[in-house]
Scaffold this motif. Structure first.
Motif, PDB file in Angstrom:
ATOM      1  N   UNK A  56       0.878  -1.168   0.000  1.00  0.00           N
ATOM      2  CA  UNK A  56       0.000   0.000   0.000  1.00  0.00           C
ATOM      3  C   UNK A  56       0.914   1.216   0.000  1.00  0.00           C
ATOM      4  N   UNK A  57       0.734   2.066  -0.994  1.00  0.00           N
ATOM      5  CA  UNK A  57       1.555   3.263  -1.124  1.00  0.00           C
ATOM      6  C   UNK A  57       0.669   4.498  -1.044  1.00  0.00           C
ATOM      7  N   UNK A  58       1.130   5.486  -0.295  1.00  0.00           N
ATOM      8  CA  UNK A  58       0.412   6.743  -0.120  1.00  0.00           C
ATOM      9  C   UNK A  58       1.339   7.861  -0.575  1.00  0.00           C
ATOM     10  N   UNK A  59       0.787   8.793  -1.345  1.00  0.00           N
ATOM     11  CA  UNK A  59       1.554   9.949  -1.814  1.00  0.00           C
ATOM     12  C   UNK A  59       0.708  11.201  -1.588  1.00  0.00           C
ATOM     13  N   UNK A  60       1.331  12.233  -1.061  1.00  0.00           N
ATOM     14  CA  UNK A  60       0.669  13.527  -0.876  1.00  0.00           C
ATOM     15  C   UNK A  60       1.605  14.609  -1.389  1.00  0.00           C
ATOM     16  N   UNK A  61       1.130  15.365  -2.379  1.00  0.00           N
ATOM     17  CA  UNK A  61       1.908  16.494  -2.893  1.00  0.00           C
ATOM     18  C   UNK A  61       0.934  17.595  -3.285  1.00  0.00           C
ATOM     19  N   UNK A  62       1.421  18.838  -3.345  1.00  0.00           N
ATOM     20  CA  UNK A  62       0.541  19.927  -3.768  1.00  0.00           C
ATOM     21  C   UNK A  62       0.013  19.728  -5.183  1.00  0.00           C
ATOM     22  N   UNK A  63       0.798  19.110  -6.058  1.00  0.00           N
ATOM     23  CA  UNK A  63       0.372  18.922  -7.445  1.00  0.00           C
ATOM     24  C   UNK A  63      -0.573  17.736  -7.610  1.00  0.00           C
ATOM     25  N   UNK A  64      -0.287  16.637  -6.906  1.00  0.00           N
ATOM     26  CA  UNK A  64      -1.068  15.412  -7.077  1.00  0.00           C
ATOM     27  C   UNK A  64      -2.196  15.247  -6.074  1.00  0.00           C
ATOM     28  N   UNK A  65      -2.190  15.989  -4.982  1.00  0.00           N
ATOM     29  CA  UNK A  65      -3.179  15.765  -3.933  1.00  0.00           C
ATOM     30  C   UNK A  65      -2.813  14.494  -3.176  1.00  0.00           C
ATOM     31  N   UNK A  66      -3.801  13.678  -2.891  1.00  0.00           N
ATOM     32  CA  UNK A  66      -3.610  12.426  -2.160  1.00  0.00           C
ATOM     33  C   UNK A  66      -3.837  11.271  -3.121  1.00  0.00           C
ATOM     34  N   UNK A  67      -2.880  10.354  -3.165  1.00  0.00           N
ATOM     35  CA  UNK A  67      -2.990   9.171  -4.010  1.00  0.00           C
ATOM     36  C   UNK A  67      -2.693   7.955  -3.129  1.00  0.00           C
ATOM     37  N   UNK A  68      -3.635   7.002  -3.097  1.00  0.00           N
ATOM     38  CA  UNK A  68      -3.447   5.766  -2.338  1.00  0.00           C
ATOM     39  C   UNK A  68      -3.619   4.609  -3.308  1.00  0.00           C
ATOM     40  N   UNK A  69      -2.611   3.738  -3.335  1.00  0.00           N
ATOM     41  CA  UNK A  69      -2.604   2.626  -4.282  1.00  0.00           C
ATOM     42  C   UNK A  69      -2.250   1.335  -3.557  1.00  0.00           C
ATOM     43  N   UNK A  70      -2.902   0.225  -3.951  1.00  0.00           N
ATOM     44  CA  UNK A  70      -2.549  -1.068  -3.373  1.00  0.00           C
ATOM     45  C   UNK A  70      -2.389  -2.113  -4.468  1.00  0.00           C
ATOM     46  N   UNK A  71      -1.967  -3.298  -4.055  1.00  0.00           N
ATOM     47  CA  UNK A  71      -1.752  -4.412  -4.975  1.00  0.00           C
ATOM     48  C   UNK A  71      -2.796  -5.499  -4.747  1.00  0.00           C
ATOM     49  N   UNK A  72      -4.017  -5.121  -4.487  1.00  0.00           N
ATOM     50  CA  UNK A  72      -5.082  -6.063  -4.175  1.00  0.00           C
ATOM     51  C   UNK A  72      -5.519  -6.894  -5.362  1.00  0.00           C
ATOM     52  N   UNK A  93     -11.099  10.173  -8.012  1.00  0.00           N
ATOM     53  CA  UNK A  93     -11.135   9.227  -9.116  1.00  0.00           C
ATOM     54  C   UNK A  93     -10.467   7.940  -8.653  1.00  0.00           C
ATOM     55  N   UNK A  94     -10.799   6.857  -9.314  1.00  0.00           N
ATOM     56  CA  UNK A  94     -10.180   5.570  -9.002  1.00  0.00           C
ATOM     57  C   UNK A  94     -10.021   4.787 -10.290  1.00  0.00           C
ATOM     58  N   UNK A  95      -8.953   4.024 -10.340  1.00  0.00           N
ATOM     59  CA  UNK A  95      -8.754   3.155 -11.495  1.00  0.00           C
ATOM     60  C   UNK A  95      -8.061   1.879 -11.030  1.00  0.00           C
ATOM     61  N   UNK A  96      -8.430   0.758 -11.657  1.00  0.00           N
ATOM     62  CA  UNK A  96      -7.761  -0.496 -11.332  1.00  0.00           C
ATOM     63  C   UNK A  96      -6.310  -0.452 -11.789  1.00  0.00           C
ATOM     64  N   UNK A  97      -5.453  -1.118 -11.039  1.00  0.00           N
ATOM     65  CA  UNK A  97      -4.042  -1.202 -11.401  1.00  0.00           C
ATOM     66  C   UNK A  97      -3.814  -2.427 -12.284  1.00  0.00           C
ATOM     67  N   UNK A  98      -2.905  -2.342 -13.229  1.00  0.00           N
ATOM     68  CA  UNK A  98      -2.569  -3.527 -14.016  1.00  0.00           C
ATOM     69  C   UNK A  98      -2.067  -4.641 -13.083  1.00  0.00           C
ATOM     70  N   UNK A  99      -2.627  -5.801 -13.199  1.00  0.00           N
ATOM     71  CA  UNK A  99      -2.218  -6.919 -12.352  1.00  0.00           C
ATOM     72  C   UNK A  99      -2.969  -7.004 -11.041  1.00  0.00           C
ATOM     73  N   UNK A 100      -3.776  -6.011 -10.704  1.00  0.00           N
ATOM     74  CA  UNK A 100      -4.579  -6.069  -9.484  1.00  0.00           C
ATOM     75  C   UNK A 100      -4.381  -4.868  -8.592  1.00  0.00           C
ATOM     76  N   UNK A 101      -5.385  -4.601  -7.815  1.00  0.00           N
ATOM     77  CA  UNK A 101      -5.346  -3.481  -6.897  1.00  0.00           C
ATOM     78  C   UNK A 101      -6.046  -2.263  -7.468  1.00  0.00           C
ATOM     79  N   UNK A 102      -6.037  -1.208  -6.704  1.00  0.00           N
ATOM     80  CA  UNK A 102      -6.764   0.007  -7.051  1.00  0.00           C
ATOM     81  C   UNK A 102      -5.926   1.215  -6.668  1.00  0.00           C
ATOM     82  N   UNK A 103      -6.010   2.263  -7.469  1.00  0.00           N
ATOM     83  CA  UNK A 103      -5.412   3.550  -7.121  1.00  0.00           C
ATOM     84  C   UNK A 103      -6.538   4.558  -7.008  1.00  0.00           C
ATOM     85  N   UNK A 104      -6.630   5.193  -5.845  1.00  0.00           N
ATOM     86  CA  UNK A 104      -7.628   6.233  -5.595  1.00  0.00           C
ATOM     87  C   UNK A 104      -6.889   7.554  -5.495  1.00  0.00           C
TER      88      UNK A 104
END
Length: 167
Positions: free
Chosen positions: A68-84, A132-143
């Motif tokens: 599970x990866x979390x990224x917060x930046x002024x340009x990207x906002x909040x991005x949370x991605x997993x390998x589910x 927004x959310x999109x499925x990750x290639x190979x599994x999981x989700x990025x919100x």
């Protein structure tokens, strides 16, 4: 929390969104955080709940030894991605509906109530964010919680160039 997010914001303040994310992530071993200083205007309790719901969902709906990866930046906002598990792209919008999950069993408390992403959407909307959310290639989700556009400040008058007339 869903009703509170839908109600809107009564009082707001400057919130270091990167620090909120760091506090939340510190409670989840193995979750990685990459961030830059990011300040948003909003309700710190609701913003904490937004990040918590996304990180909890990323951990809960993951594969063994996944990430599970979390990224917060002024340009990207909040991005949370997993390998589910794999998520069909046409099912992603359902995840934001209350009480909806990918599995047909809607009453199992071990996997939550199915309100996590609908609460995220409600809180984000109250903060003028889009989700927004999109499925990750190979599994999981990025919100992705996109920060609202910065309000433009009125420009200060520009002095006239030397030798020109303002009349």
């Amino acid at each position: 929390m869903l009703a509170r997010g839908d109600h809107g914001l009564d009082m707001v303040e400057a919130v270091r969104f990167d620090r909120v994310a760091a506090d939340v992530v510190s409670a989840f071993p193995g979750v990685t955080l990459r961030s830059r200083p990011t300040t948003v205007t909003g309700d710190p309790v609701l913003l904490t709940q937004l990040v918590t719901n996304l990180v909890e969902n990323g951990v809960r709906h993951n594969v063994p030894d996944g990430s599970v990866d979390v990224r917060v930046t002024p340009d990207d906002g909040l991005v949370v991605s997993n390998t589910g598990p794999e998520i069909p792209p046409d099912r992603v919008p359902e995840l934001f509906e209350p009480f909806r999950r990918m599995t047909p069993d809607r009453t199992r408390s071990a996997n939550g109530s199915g309100l996590g992403l609908s609460i995220v959407a409600s809180i984000a909307g109250a903060h003028a964010m889009t989700v927004t959310a999109q499925p990750n290639p190979g599994g999981g989700l990025t919100v992705h919680c996109h920060l609202p556009p910065k309000t433009s400040r009125p420009e200060r008058p520009t002095p006239c160039a030397e030798g020109s007339s303002s009349t």
